[in-house]
Scaffold this motif. Sequence first.
Motif, PDB file in Angstrom:
ATOM      1  N   ALA A  72       2.974   0.918   7.050  1.00  0.00           N
ATOM      2  CA  ALA A  72       4.256   1.262   6.432  1.00  0.00           C
ATOM      3  C   ALA A  72       5.061   2.088   7.416  1.00  0.00           C
ATOM      4  O   ALA A  72       4.501   2.901   8.177  1.00  0.00           O
ATOM      5  CB  ALA A  72       4.050   2.028   5.130  1.00  0.00           C
ATOM      6  N   GLN A 104       3.251   2.199  -5.366  1.00  0.00           N
ATOM      7  CA  GLN A 104       4.706   2.216  -5.239  1.00  0.00           C
ATOM      8  C   GLN A 104       5.276   3.361  -6.054  1.00  0.00           C
ATOM      9  O   GLN A 104       4.900   3.565  -7.218  1.00  0.00           O
ATOM     10  CB  GLN A 104       5.310   0.887  -5.702  1.00  0.00           C
ATOM     11  CG  GLN A 104       6.813   0.790  -5.507  1.00  0.00           C
ATOM     12  CD  GLN A 104       7.362  -0.595  -5.807  1.00  0.00           C
ATOM     13  OE1 GLN A 104       6.607  -1.537  -6.037  1.00  0.00           O
ATOM     14  NE2 GLN A 104       8.670  -0.730  -5.804  1.00  0.00           N
ATOM     15  N   ALA A 106       2.493   4.127   0.450  1.00  0.00           N
ATOM     16  CA  ALA A 106       3.904   4.122   0.066  1.00  0.00           C
ATOM     17  C   ALA A 106       4.466   5.515   0.264  1.00  0.00           C
ATOM     18  O   ALA A 106       3.782   6.517   0.028  1.00  0.00           O
ATOM     19  CB  ALA A 106       4.084   3.666  -1.384  1.00  0.00           C
TER      20      ALA A 106
END
Length: 418
Positions: A164, A256, A213
């Motif tokens: 990420a 998330q 996330a």
Amino acid sequence: MGEEEVLQSESNVTNANEEYSFPVLRFDVPPHRTYHFHRQFITPTNPNNFLKAVKWSPDGSCFLTSSDDNTLRLFTLPNSEIDAPVAASDDDSFAANVVMHEGESIHDFCWYPYMSSSDLVTNVFATTTRDHPIHLWDATSGLLRCTYRAYDAMDEITAAFSIAFNPAGTKIFAGYNKCIRMFDLHRPGRDFELYSTVKDKKEGQTGIISAMAFSPFHSGMLALGSYNQTTAIYREDNMELLYVLHGQEGGITHVQFSRDGNYLYTGGRKDPYILCWDVRKSVDCVYKLYRSSENTNQCILFDIDPSGQHLGTGGQDGLVHIYNLQTGKWVSSFEVALDTVNGFSFHPFLPHAVSSSGHRRFVIPDDGNEELCLSGIVNIYYRHAEPPKGFLFLLFHHRSGLLLALFCISYLILYYLY
């Protein structure tokens, strides 16, 4: 005439200064399909290919897919919108604009957060594959820009399981076994910062870091999911462990944050529930959202709509379920495919959503001396009266007899939700 022109110009200025509001998505009526992709995923050399994930680009101009043939395909939306539903056909709506091949199975991929298709510098995405370093791809040409390599104690390349970009777009965070490696985006190569997720006396977060996330409001919070069924919250700047969340039945496959950054949603492998956590007081789970995923090892991705009010997730039942995030109640569901829906993603600002589906299944005969008799009729029953399209029966000759394999051909469908 002069006064009318002044009033008109003032109204135009007022409209231009108004903030953009997200379109209101209606879930009381089923969406209609606008685009369909299937045939280009099936090749003579790999007729049993299936999709694994799909993600919209941050600017909403295209979406990216990964499939079992170790290939990434980028589809750019046409300039003209199609309001009418397309007719049911096996032909693809259009071909992929860019196709990129990886050497091994794709673990994860992510878009650069400030990606813009009109800016060649930012039009990139990162991937991680088995036994390979992290790759940064050019989404315009499909060429490999650079690599970020991590080495283990034996000085051998080790692959990341999840990746990420940080919200600032300056670093790449990569998840490994019991550790996180942080790469500087502007310095490709083997330079990285290593942070262990396990502290003294086995405290902290163990297992493979399989999902991550960042909080969307630059609050400096990072959520890491692990295959040991835990999710941990860290500080981004120094990777300080804040707290660990327990309660998932399977290994974490997707995490998330909500649009306001106050809630965290986690999903696990072979776990039928998506858990909602309040990151301000992480004592107990706020509520659970059901999805049919208790009998599959696939990673099933979910997504939150741009307004932050609804969550959409697929499952083994071929349905996409929509939940109200304010109440945690089920809103509606609609059928997407005849097999597992492993990917679902809302468009960043348009009333569109894209889904990916596919699942490989094997029926292996029991060991024994008895001959496998395949004479007669093999029936597979579904809710539909006719045998479902997209299923391919293959009969293989094997040393121990005959092996009957059933594969579900992947589907990629784009829906219009307005």
